[in-house]
Design an enzyme around this catalytic site. Structure first.
Site, PDB file in Angstrom:
ATOM      1  N   HIS A 257       0.807  -1.225   0.000  1.00  0.00           N
ATOM      2  CA  HIS A 257       0.000   0.000   0.000  1.00  0.00           C
ATOM      3  C   HIS A 257       0.839   1.274   0.000  1.00  0.00           C
ATOM      4  CE1 HIS A 257      -3.687  -2.207   1.829  1.00  0.00           C
ATOM      5  NE2 HIS A 257      -3.796  -2.095   0.516  1.00  0.00           N
ATOM      6  N   HIS A 488      -9.603   9.464   0.391  1.00  0.00           N
ATOM      7  CA  HIS A 488      -8.768   8.278   0.224  1.00  0.00           C
ATOM      8  C   HIS A 488      -7.541   8.477   1.122  1.00  0.00           C
ATOM      9  CE1 HIS A 488      -6.031   5.388  -1.883  1.00  0.00           C
ATOM     10  NE2 HIS A 488      -7.155   4.687  -1.929  1.00  0.00           N
TER      11      HIS A 488
HETATM   12  C1  JTA Z   1     -10.214  -0.267  -4.280  1.00  0.00           C
HETATM   13  C2  JTA Z   1      -8.079   0.234  -3.301  1.00  0.00           C
HETATM   14  C3  JTA Z   1      -4.780   1.638  -1.949  1.00  0.00           C
HETATM   15  C4  JTA Z   1      -5.898   0.698  -2.315  1.00  0.00           C
HETATM   16  C5  JTA Z   1      -5.806  -0.651  -2.004  1.00  0.00           C
HETATM   17  C6  JTA Z   1      -7.892  -1.112  -2.954  1.00  0.00           C
HETATM   18  C7  JTA Z   1      -8.928  -2.043  -3.298  1.00  0.00           C
HETATM   19  C8  JTA Z   1     -10.072  -1.601  -3.949  1.00  0.00           C
HETATM   20  C9  JTA Z   1      -9.241   0.647  -3.967  1.00  0.00           C
HETATM   21  C10 JTA Z   1      -7.047   1.165  -2.951  1.00  0.00           C
HETATM   22  N1  JTA Z   1      -6.763  -1.524  -2.310  1.00  0.00           N
HETATM   23  N2  JTA Z   1      -8.829  -3.438  -3.029  1.00  0.00           N
HETATM   24  O1  JTA Z   1      -3.790   1.179  -1.355  1.00  0.00           O
HETATM   25  O2  JTA Z   1      -4.814   2.801  -2.282  1.00  0.00           O
HETATM   26  O3  JTA Z   1      -9.867  -4.159  -3.075  1.00  0.00           O
HETATM   27  O4  JTA Z   1      -7.765  -3.962  -2.747  1.00  0.00           O
HETATM   28  O5  JTA Z   1      -7.190   2.453  -3.279  1.00  0.00           O
END
Ligand code: JTA
Length: 603
Positions: A257, A488
């Site tokens: 991440h 976010h």
């Molecule tokens: C939608 C995500 C991030 C991150 C990580 C996400 C997922 C769905 C957006 C996101 N995972 N997912 O690290 O920024 O289902 O893993 O923005």
């Protein structure tokens, strides 16, 4: 299976699986929608199924049946091109790509309003830390250079920024940054760069660099495996200057991440730690956080190994974080960092890196690292048991059957630590406030329901922890003009009971999950972390404040004392009303249309 429950009537076709991760494949909505036209394609970057769903939804919107827009919901309709581009802009060139962006937006069928008309940009010149840029006071238009100067050096001692949002009043974008601004030559003459991230659109990313830097070596650090790794390599193949580095993820359900840029310049080095994926949507209409380091000068040849360290030990901690990847490619970046003077850094680095840690290693990462920093560098406060902890995030993992399992035990114990006290006995009454968008927040947002594609809280996880939802507060950000720009960003802080002071503030990639923050194993003798995360911690002591707290900035756009902290959302947080539900991405919302007149129907 069909269920009538807390979250209305919904069906899931996949099996409920038990997992500790915050997102598992079975919890991802499939890409098929109720009314597919068949013409739409997924995004060109490999990413989660949900993101593909949101992408396709924008390509073929599901119109709400009565076709009318609810009166109280209209921010997106009010977007006018005339409000656009009035914020300052540091992009290097009047980019021919902006027109492509506009076409692309229209093609996606989303709100085409609110795009285009980028202003001409500031004259070139490097904004270093200690001297004014050459163009200052002599070159028109000097206002923007002054703005850039103030942003980087003057009225923003925290170096904490939000991303620019399309479709809000220009004043709310003053002091915010687009990725093109960050990569602008005003910030330095690029030699090479490294981009750490989760979701990456390589073609888009390359276009964000000014033309003169587009063929400089670019290293992308990601966590993709198998097919999606192959797809990312395919996407990067046309760019001979792009190299990929796969972060090892040896523990199940772990994710990369971390969102960081390392920018090596002729003039020095800059580190950017932020919350945005490297895709257009993440820099369009969301609330995202950015910490920009100062321009770090190169150390003189023959400087000691230990030189260039900050009071916050940032240089050592950054190198230690990079070494945790055990990657020969990243060792090259460790060498570059060693050659620079990071002593001006005023923040603490707080990372997570996958592993099982014991002994002194336990406090290197995750919530125990935060606990240690707060014990060592944050002061005790009068009546501190009445100072709430506030967490704000965009996704949520499985936190157990009740609050005692993790949230109000190990996690709260860490976030409520202050000073070298022998464990506060009154921890149990420290309030915990959690800020996560409600369904109405998402419905009324600039993006509408597709904003929910980046808020991947699943019904499978939510239904197991209804107890958690009593902690929830709505997203509200009138002070930053971002009430309709869904978060976010992830932030955590300790606030005074009247919400006018904060004892510390953290901006990070870490959502509210055990995978990100870590969880005790073996009776607390071991800390287990699944994912890579990175953030920076602001402590009053590093900003010369002896009182032990920051004043919270009341109006983001007025001249309050420079050391008041710009908390990016409204305080006090407002509790969910009885009708409110947390946004859950894989159930339908068909009763009320979003700001684009559409519904949300994942299949
Ligand atoms: C939608 C995500 C991030 C991150 C990580 C996400 C997922 C769905 C957006 C996101 N995972 N997912 O690290 O920024 O289902 O893993 O923005």
């Amino acid at each position: 299976m069909s269920q009538e429950s807390e979250h209305g009537k919904w069906t899931v076709s996949s099996s409920d699986d038990e997992s500790a991760g915050e997102q598992t494949n079975s919890e991802m909505p499939s890409t098929s929608l109720l009314q597919q036209t068949g013409q739409e394609k997924g995004p060109r970057y490999p990413c989660s199924e949900a993101r593909k769903a949101a992408h396709k939804r924008k390509a073929s919107p599901l119109e709400h049946s009565d076709g009318s827009f609810p009166q109280e919901v209209a921010p997106a309709q009010k977007q006018k091109p005339s409000q656009e581009g009035l914020g300052w802009c540091l992009s290097s060139s009047d980019d021919d790509d902006d027109e492509d962006d506009l076409k692309e937006r229209r093609g996606k069928g989303g709100a085409a309003a609110g795009v285009g008309l980028e202003e001409h940009c500031a004259p070139k010149g490097i904004l270093s830390n200690h001297k004014l840029p050459p163009s200052h006071e002599t070159t028109e238009p000097s206002d923007r250079v002054q703005d850039a100067w103030d942003l980087l050096n003057g009225r923003n001692p925290f170096r904490f920024f939000l991303t620019k949002v399309k479709g809000i009043k220009a004043k709310y974008n003053s002091g915010s940054l687009h990725i093109k601004d960050i990569l602008s030559p005003l910030f330095g003459t690029l030699v090479s760069s490294a981009q750490f991230n989760y979701c990456i659109d390589v073609e888009w990313l390359v276009k964000q660099y000014p033309k003169e830097f587009r063929d400089k070596p670019l290293l992308i650090i990601h966590g993709e495996k198998r097919e999606s790794k192959a797809a990312l390599h395919e996407e990067a193949h046309p760019y001979k200057n792009v190299r990929l580095c796969q972060a090892k993820l040896d523990i199940a359900f772990g994710t990369h991440h971390t969102k960081m840029m390392l920018l090596h310049y002729e003039e020095g080095l800059r580190v950017v730690i932020h919350t945005s994926n490297l895709i257009d949507d993440d820099w369009y209409q969301k609330t995202q956080g950015i910490w920009l380091s100062p321009l770090y000068p190169k150390l003189s040849l023959g400087a000691a190994e230990s030189a260039g360290e900050s009071r916050t030990n940032f240089k050592c901690d950054l190198i230690s974080y990079l070494r945790s990847y055990s990657s020969p490619t990243l060792s090259e970046w460790v060498e570059i960092i060693k050659q620079h003077d990071l002593s001006e850094t005023r923040v603490y680095l707080l990372g997570s890196t996958p592993g099982r840690y014991q002994g002194s290693e336990k406090e290197k990462w995750g919530h125990l690292r935060l606990r240690k920093l707060l014990k060592e560098h944050a002061a005790q406060l009068p009546d501190q048991h009445s100072w709430p902890v506030i967490g704000q995030f965009s996704s949520i993992g499985s936190l157990g059957a009740d609050q005692s399992k993790w949230l109000c035990s190990e996690f709260r114990d860490s976030l409520t630590s202050l000073g070298n006290n022998t464990k506060t006995l009154t921890n149990h009454d420290v309030p915990v406030h959690l800020v996560y968008p409600s369904v109405d927040n998402v419905r009324q947002s600039l993006e509408g329901y597709p904003a929910g594609g980046s808020l991947p809280y699943s019904i499978q996880t939510a239904q197991k922890q209804l107890w958690l939802h009593s902690y929830f507060h709505k997203w509200s950000a009138e002070t930053s003009g971002r009430s309709h720009a869904m978060p976010h960003i992830k932030t955590y802080m300790r606030s005074s009971p009247d919400f006018q002071k904060i004892a510390w503030f953290l901006v990070t990639s870490a959502n509210l999950s055990k995978a990100a923050w870590g969880v005790f194993e073996k009776n607390g003798t071991q800390m287990m972390i699944r994912s890579y995360e990175l953030g920076v911690l602001f402590l009053p002591s590093e900003f010369g404040l002896d009182a032990g707290y920051f004043q919270v900035k009341e109006n983001m756009f007025s001249d309050e004392p420079v050391l008041s902290f710009p908390v990016p959302y409204d305080l006090p947080p407002e509790k969910y009303e009885s009708k409110d539900r947390p946004w859950i991405w894989n159930i339908p919302y068909t009763k009320a249309p979003d700001t684009h007149g559409n519904m949300w129907v994942p299949k």
